[in-house]
Design a protein around this motif. Sequence first.
Motif, mmCIF file in Angstrom:
data_model
loop_
_atom_site.group_PDB
_atom_site.id
_atom_site.type_symbol
_atom_site.label_atom_id
_atom_site.label_comp_id
_atom_site.label_asym_id
_atom_site.label_seq_id
_atom_site.Cartn_x
_atom_site.Cartn_y
_atom_site.Cartn_z
ATOM 1 N N ALA A 51 -7.620 -29.463 7.968
ATOM 2 C CA ALA A 51 -6.537 -29.041 7.741
ATOM 3 C C ALA A 51 -7.294 -28.851 6.055
ATOM 4 C CB ALA A 51 -5.429 -29.893 8.101
ATOM 5 N N THR A 52 -6.239 -27.976 5.479
ATOM 6 C CA THR A 52 -7.082 -27.771 4.051
ATOM 7 C C THR A 52 -4.995 -27.456 3.593
ATOM 8 O OG1 THR A 52 -6.615 -25.545 4.686
ATOM 9 C CG2 THR A 52 -8.752 -26.399 5.141
ATOM 10 N N PHE A 60 -2.931 -26.213 8.916
ATOM 11 C CA PHE A 60 -3.733 -26.687 9.929
ATOM 12 C C PHE A 60 -4.866 -25.491 10.730
ATOM 13 C CE2 PHE A 60 0.659 -28.719 10.654
ATOM 14 C CZ PHE A 60 0.201 -30.371 10.474
ATOM 15 N N GLY A 61 -5.788 -26.027 10.905
ATOM 16 C CA GLY A 61 -6.827 -24.861 11.856
ATOM 17 C C GLY A 61 -6.798 -24.430 12.804
ATOM 18 N N GLU A 62 -7.190 -23.693 12.685
ATOM 19 C CA GLU A 62 -6.798 -23.103 14.534
ATOM 20 C C GLU A 62 -7.772 -23.695 15.459
ATOM 21 O OE1 GLU A 62 -4.829 -20.165 15.717
ATOM 22 O OE2 GLU A 62 -4.520 -20.095 13.325
ATOM 23 N N THR A 70 -13.875 -33.952 10.427
ATOM 24 C CA THR A 70 -13.367 -34.164 11.817
ATOM 25 C C THR A 70 -14.569 -34.958 12.541
ATOM 26 O OG1 THR A 70 -13.854 -32.114 12.351
ATOM 27 C CG2 THR A 70 -12.432 -32.457 12.365
ATOM 28 N N SER A 71 -15.926 -34.289 11.692
ATOM 29 C CA SER A 71 -16.838 -35.434 12.088
ATOM 30 C C SER A 71 -17.512 -36.683 12.396
ATOM 31 C CB SER A 71 -18.091 -34.597 11.464
ATOM 32 O OG SER A 71 -18.368 -35.483 10.081
ATOM 33 N N TRP A 72 -16.235 -37.342 10.968
ATOM 34 C CA TRP A 72 -16.120 -38.623 10.865
ATOM 35 C C TRP A 72 -15.106 -39.447 11.998
ATOM 36 C CZ3 TRP A 72 -15.084 -38.598 5.101
ATOM 37 C CH2 TRP A 72 -16.392 -37.588 4.402
ATOM 38 N N ILE A 109 -4.943 -35.422 14.193
ATOM 39 C CA ILE A 109 -5.231 -35.677 15.256
ATOM 40 C C ILE A 109 -4.175 -35.497 16.138
ATOM 41 C CG2 ILE A 109 -5.709 -37.900 16.143
ATOM 42 C CD1 ILE A 109 -6.691 -39.453 13.736
ATOM 43 N N TRP A 110 -4.743 -34.441 16.900
ATOM 44 C CA TRP A 110 -3.946 -33.735 17.376
ATOM 45 C C TRP A 110 -3.194 -34.425 19.138
ATOM 46 C CZ3 TRP A 110 -0.208 -30.267 15.623
ATOM 47 C CH2 TRP A 110 -0.283 -29.804 14.717
ATOM 48 N N ALA A 111 -2.519 -34.245 19.684
ATOM 49 C CA ALA A 111 -2.450 -34.613 20.942
ATOM 50 C C ALA A 111 -1.506 -33.335 21.478
ATOM 51 C CB ALA A 111 -1.022 -36.050 21.244
#
Length: 310
Positions: A51-52, A60-62, A70-72, A109-111
């Motif tokens: 996200a930015t 939100f990113g596509e 996200t890598s963490w 964090i998406w569901a």
Amino acid sequence: MLEAPTERRTDPRALRYIVDHLPPGTTIKRQVLIVNRTNQTRRVDVYPAAATLEGATFRFGEGRAENELTSWVTLDERSVELKPWGETRVRATVTVPPAASRGERYGVIWASTASTPRAGGEITQVHRVGVRMYLDIGPGGEPASDFSIGEVRPARSPEGEPSLTVQVTNTGGRAVDLTGVVTLTDGPAGSRAGPFPVGQGVTLAPGASGQVVARLPAALPNGPWKAEVNLESGLVKRSITAQITFPDPGQVGKRGSVVSRIVSGWTVAAAVAGLLLVVGLAMLVRRSRRSRRAGRPPTGRPRERVPAGR
């Protein structure tokens, strides 16, 4: 969200989102609750995404777009199957690398669940809900959150609907999510209207400026009015009162003349506490000087003498 830092238990944002300040090398864990609010069994994918903050909006990113944050993030479940009206908990672990640079990161964090395509159809609907992440990284204490309210300007749409646009600037070191209300008083014949909510969805990065808008009933007379604007982001609250007059349909009115500005309660409390501390220290200094003049040692607990090498 099912978990929040104990020091943020009174912060509304921390009860909705993952909001924290973390030194490099820190690991935190947070639980989120996922609920199936349908009468069908659903397979739900769970994943972090980028996200930015752009144009006063949390974007939100596509799809499953990635960024440094996200890598963490690791999840103890990547996919769950929920029965009708069932629920489950998923734990997210955020591990900040020791070499992470200073600054605030954003993610979600998406569901996510996909609908079953109709017979012969090729379109699949994807539904997702998520929990935002605002993680500030850096040594030492957390940067203060703050914002200021600027220009207040009334307007009417061509259809005659009045609105109030409020300019806001993030003057702190953390992102702010703005919510609030507008109340009108001292109108024609002493009338009063509201409170009216300001439109949500305005998120400002540190140093950024933007606008929140309150849309009001078309039946409101032009005024003049005294408009009280109360905005907040988490524990930070700011208020401004301005004298305004709504223009004719299709026009933008003159900016409101400021009557008063009010800082949040915790800021006032901090100022009072600081004043009491200064007064207390002054009294101690005065008492110490009087004791020396009287030839007596100043009152208070004697300092312990530490032998050399101890």
